[in-house]
Scaffold this motif. Sequence first.
Motif, PDB file in Angstrom:
ATOM      1  N   ASP A  58       6.862   4.304   2.489  1.00 43.64           N
ATOM      2  CA  ASP A  58       7.469   3.231   1.705  1.00 43.64           C
ATOM      3  C   ASP A  58       8.445   3.848   0.711  1.00 43.64           C
ATOM      4  O   ASP A  58       8.073   4.237  -0.393  1.00 43.64           O
ATOM      5  CB  ASP A  58       6.392   2.427   0.979  1.00 43.64           C
ATOM      6  N   TYR A  72      -2.637  -1.225  -1.167  1.00 46.51           N
ATOM      7  CA  TYR A  72      -1.372  -0.842  -1.801  1.00 46.51           C
ATOM      8  C   TYR A  72      -0.312  -1.929  -1.609  1.00 46.51           C
ATOM      9  O   TYR A  72       0.352  -2.333  -2.576  1.00 46.51           O
ATOM     10  CB  TYR A  72      -0.892   0.487  -1.209  1.00 46.51           C
ATOM     11  N   ARG A  76       1.229  -4.260  -4.564  1.00 49.33           N
ATOM     12  CA  ARG A  76       2.653  -4.141  -4.887  1.00 49.33           C
ATOM     13  C   ARG A  76       3.406  -5.446  -4.675  1.00 49.33           C
ATOM     14  O   ARG A  76       4.298  -5.783  -5.463  1.00 49.33           O
ATOM     15  CB  ARG A  76       3.287  -3.040  -4.047  1.00 49.33           C
ATOM     16  N   HIS A  77       3.056  -6.182  -3.647  1.00 47.05           N
ATOM     17  CA  HIS A  77       3.882  -7.323  -3.239  1.00 47.05           C
ATOM     18  C   HIS A  77       3.190  -8.677  -3.367  1.00 47.05           C
ATOM     19  O   HIS A  77       3.836  -9.700  -3.153  1.00 47.05           O
ATOM     20  CB  HIS A  77       4.323  -7.145  -1.785  1.00 47.05           C
ATOM     21  N   TRP A  83      -3.822  -9.900  -3.588  1.00 51.05           N
ATOM     22  CA  TRP A  83      -4.443  -8.978  -4.549  1.00 51.05           C
ATOM     23  C   TRP A  83      -4.822  -9.815  -5.767  1.00 51.05           C
ATOM     24  O   TRP A  83      -4.004 -10.075  -6.651  1.00 51.05           O
ATOM     25  CB  TRP A  83      -3.453  -7.881  -4.943  1.00 51.05           C
TER      26      TRP A  83
END
Length: 206
Positions: A58, A72, A76-77, A83
């Motif tokens: 990434d 991850y 992050r997104h 999440w």
Amino acid sequence: MLRIWGRNSSINVQKVMWTVEELGLPHERIDAGGVYGFVDTDDYVRLNPNRLVPTIDDDGFVLWESHAIVRYLCARHSAGRLWPDDLRVRADADRWMEWMESVIVPSLRPVFWQLIRTRSEDRNPDAIAAGVADLARQFAILDTALADRDFVAGDSLTMGDIPIGCATYRYFGLNIEHPSLPNVEAWYQRLTERPAFRVQVMMPIT
């Protein structure tokens, strides 16, 4: 751009690809592992010394281990969605990710290998029967947990649903006896209604 190494028939790659599809991330997937090889090359070993898939790059950040990658990408997104912001909800989702790997996989793997990747004349009926019995007991635990919720960590899809959702697709796809699991079946039906799940997980089991 996010690059992902791994064949799409691998359950561990499917976890990552479902996540990527769910998040709508631009990406490039490169076939690796199994019949595609490449994992033993020097170039790949520099990325992942385990010679396994999946591996991601990434924007220069290289990561392997499918659950670590799912966490991850979700962090992050998809903070606040896949999440969860609530620490306890996130821990609940995380718990089911680990449960899949530590409880379901050891029972599912031998049944899968015996029925899908072993010639019928070479199969071990006792190993299959033991695995099927274990899986019935284990999925009963999930069925109880889903009695008061739509997804494993609450009312919406989280990272916790992804690994066990991939395993459940294989479980229901195997020609074995399945116990009555009304809550698991309702949850699984909700997963099948998600385009990302249909595209990245619901493919021939090989």
